[in-house]
Design a protein around this motif. Structure first.
Motif, short mmCIF file in Angstrom:
data_model
loop_
_atom_site.label_atom_id
_atom_site.label_comp_id
_atom_site.label_asym_id
_atom_site.label_seq_id
_atom_site.Cartn_x
_atom_site.Cartn_y
_atom_site.Cartn_z
N THR A 28 64.38 15.35 83.11
CA THR A 28 65.30 14.21 83.10
C THR A 28 64.84 13.16 82.10
O THR A 28 65.62 12.57 81.38
CB THR A 28 65.37 13.59 84.49
N GLY A 46 64.35 14.24 88.24
CA GLY A 46 65.00 13.64 89.39
C GLY A 46 65.88 12.49 89.01
O GLY A 46 66.08 12.24 87.83
N ARG A 48 66.22 13.97 92.70
CA ARG A 48 66.75 15.23 93.21
C ARG A 48 66.94 15.10 94.70
O ARG A 48 66.28 14.30 95.34
CB ARG A 48 65.71 16.32 93.02
N THR A 115 66.11 10.95 98.25
CA THR A 115 65.92 11.69 97.01
C THR A 115 64.43 11.81 96.74
O THR A 115 63.60 11.13 97.34
CB THR A 115 66.56 10.99 95.82
N THR B 96 62.71 25.11 86.92
CA THR B 96 63.93 24.32 86.86
C THR B 96 65.17 25.16 86.60
O THR B 96 66.25 24.81 87.04
CB THR B 96 63.86 23.26 85.76
#
Lengths: 338, 301
Positions: A28, A46, A48, A115, B96
């Motif tokens: 990210t 995140g 996430r 999260t 991921t």
């Protein structure tokens, strides 16, 4: 004793820092930072959705969880590594704990309930404190991944040696010092988030050292904020991004020319890259700068939206092909799971 | 407009890719059989005896090489040679974009690492790693790779960075015995002396210089050097490593390692002629990579 230190700095000068964002694709937010010879790559994943099973150690099961992992793969000082691989060494655990403790107060948690934000840090080389560049990179990466923050956290170390207080010591200076104090400081709120002191404080004044340390933090924060604004400005104008090399305090002239040279090398990097180079410092810059950024990062001051909601908004406005309703639900489920 | 295309890419990745392939292009603008350039820098880590960082597009792998002594057991057999070992660490990046299964990632990483070790064991002159003089000791070259950024081509980048790290490594010329225990070391453990003036250090000898390119199969199209996005959608993937003699001058390379893998969404069987086509593409692309690397790396060795 007005002698300069080994690398020509004055006693209250920090080493020049080089920061670059967007080095890890698939994360990210990410940042690469160099502070003298300490090199750190950090990636943020995140926010996430949080695993329901974990989180037994943190107090609030509905709040935000911050997971920090630090990896020091090339530790030349370390002794025999016991089997490597899975388990984290003691130093890595300690660094991860320090990183988490310093960064957590700066994150705005009210918009991020349930999260999990993961921070993964790889320390490629270390000379002096590893946590410092890691914390600065973490702030930088979190800001560039649009996690809502209260402020930027910076970190500085002051070591006291024989009456002199040295800011941002290298490893050899650390080993020769009598007392060391390090602090992580959030300048926008004037709060210290982490402090660690060790050594013999009978001779030196604790308060003076702490003040020097905080001054270093403040100066670094100014520079960090300036370079973030630069990044935001360039991102909005949709040009290729280059984080300006930033200084805490005026640096030695040789490092300036290295950084300037590295930025100009960008265009003929592929030719220059294959020839063996002596200076590791320049190579790392030109390697990291070659990364094209796919999506320009816009540095807005307001709070971020999680990635999911922007895509679902676009979904509503998009014309969807003639498919059954259940297919669309399945697609949406698949999308929101990412 | 850009957000809509990103949403389309996430929702219908296969259609997204097919629209590009129908025009003979890929999402990053390359042709179907063009591979990304490999950029290699040597010695970025000053604390390591040998290190290199290799970048293939967005995939970045840093490798650090260290030497230690290996006890061969004293008997002068046929296999009195040194060893090259390799360890690969992908960190959080492997998890991921597959289904999140940690065991599968570990398996993939272990297989990449094992292949790199196998290729290097074949390409490095292991006999030259044996120390003369007092019998039974040879060098063990330990390579540790860390993947900083992953976008397809992990094996290619890892192999390139290992070769470059080995070429920047200098084996010490002399070994001194340190007798007497101190700081917990055993009394008879040999301490490596890195003094250059005593005996000159020598580089690692290569029998073959390897270069690799992966080719992924999408229906009846071959894509050289796939990115992570393309790898996930491929029916199968053929990964081949070729080795060239270090004396330069081209010539026919030797196929050092071959792996055909089919997993993911579209499992497909792969015919032998498809494998041949893949090998031809892979060899052309690897030759370009090897030529580029020969200038910087192995000629100094």
């Amino acid at each position: 004793m007005d002698r300069c230190r080994g690398d020509g700095r004055g006693p209250a000068e920090c080493r020049p820092c080089f920061l670059r964002t967007g080095v890890v694709s698939g994360a990210t937010g990410s940042a690469y930072g160099e502070c003298g010879k300490t090199r750190v790559v950090l990636s943020v994943f995140g926010p996430r959705p949080r695993d329901k099973n974990t989180g037994s150690d943190s107090g609030d099961p509905h709040g935000m969880q911050l997971d920090c992992h630090v990896h020091v793969p090339f530790d030349s000082r370390g002794g025999e590594d016991d089997g490597g691989g899975e388990g984290m060494t003691e130093a890595e655990t300690r660094l991860a704990r320090q990183l988490e403790q310093s960064i957590l107060p700066s994150i705005r948690q009210e918009g991020l309930a349930k999260t999990c934000v993961e921070i993964h840090c790889t320390v490629l080389e270390s000379d002096g404190s590893e946590v410092g560049p890691a914390i600065v990179c973490a702030s930088f990466a979190l800001a560039s991944s649009r996690v809502p923050l209260y402020g930027l956290v910076t970190y500085c170390t002051a070591s006291a040696t024989g009456g002199r207080v040295l800011l941002d010591p290298t490893r050899s200076e650390l080993e020769a010092s009598e007392a060391v104090i390090s602090a992580a400081y959030m300048a926008s709120r004037d709060q210290v988030t982490f402090i660690e002191a060790a050594g013999d404080w009978s001779v030196h004044s604790f308060k003076d050292c702490l003040d020097t340390c905080l001054d270093g933090c403040k100066a670094m924060c100014e520079a960090l904020r300036g370079s973030l604004f630069e990044l935001g400005r360039k991102g909005e104008s949709r040009k290729a991004e280059q984080a300006e090399p930033m200084d805490a305090v005026p640096s030695s002239p040789e490092s300036w020319s290295e950084e300037g040279g590295a930025e100009e090398e960008l265009s003929d990097c592929s030719d220059a890259a294959l020839a063996p180079q002596e200076e590791g410092f320049e190579e790392f810059h030109s390697v990291m700068e070659e990364e094209p950024r796919h999506d320009p990062v816009t540095m807005e001051g307001r709070s971020s939206e999680p990635e999911e909601s922007s895509v679902t908004k676009k979904l509503e406005s998009m014309v969807v092909a003639n498919e059954g309703a259940e297919d669309l639900d399945a697609e949406l489920d698949a999308l929101l799971d990412m | 407009m850009e957000k809509e295309s990103q949403a389309f890419e996430k929702l219908y990745p296969q259609e997204f890719l097919q629209r590009f392939l129908a025009k003979g292009l890929r999402p990053d603008g390359r042709g179907l059989t063009s591979a990304r350039d490999v950029t290699v820098h040597v010695s970025p880590i000053s604390g390591s005896p040998g290190s290199a960082i290799a970048k293939v597009g967005n995939t970045t792998v840093v490798t650090s090489a260290e030497v230690s002594l290996l006890d061969l057991g004293g008997d002068e057999g046929d296999d009195d040679e040194g060893r090259v070992s390799h360890a690969l660490d992908v960190g959080p990046l492997g998890a991921t974009h597959n289904d999140g299964s940690v065991a599968k990632t570990r398996q993939q990483v272990a297989s990449v690492s094992g292949r790199v070790q196998g290729v290097l064991s074949r390409c490095v002159d292991l006999r030259s790693l044996k120390l003369e003089g007092e019998g039974g000791k040879a060098w063990l070259v330990g390579l540790k790779s860390v993947c900083l950024s992953l976008d397809g081509g992990l094996f290619d980048a890892a192999l390139a960075s290992c070769v470059a790290a080995l070429s920047s490594l200098r084996l010490p010329g002399e070994v001194r015995e340190v007798v007497g225990g101190g700081e917990g070391r055993e009394s008879s453990e040999a301490v490596v002396a890195m003094e250059e003036d005593r005996a000159p250090s020598r580089p690692v000898d290569f029998l073959l210089i390897p270069a690799a390119t992966a080719v992924s199969i999408h229906g009846d199209r071959l894509l050289a050097d796939p990115t992570a996005f393309e790898e996930a959608l491929a029916g199968a993937e053929v990964s081949a490593a070729w080795g060239w003699a270090p004396s330069g001058g081209g010539g026919d390379p030797e196929l050092v390692s071959l792996e055909v893998r089919s997993e993911g969404h579209g499992r497909a069987t792969v015919d032998a002629d498809v494998v041949h086509r893949c090998l031809a593409v892979s060899r052309r692309r690897s030759e370009a990579r090897w030529k580029g690397r020969c200038l910087g790396g192995a000629e100094r060795a």
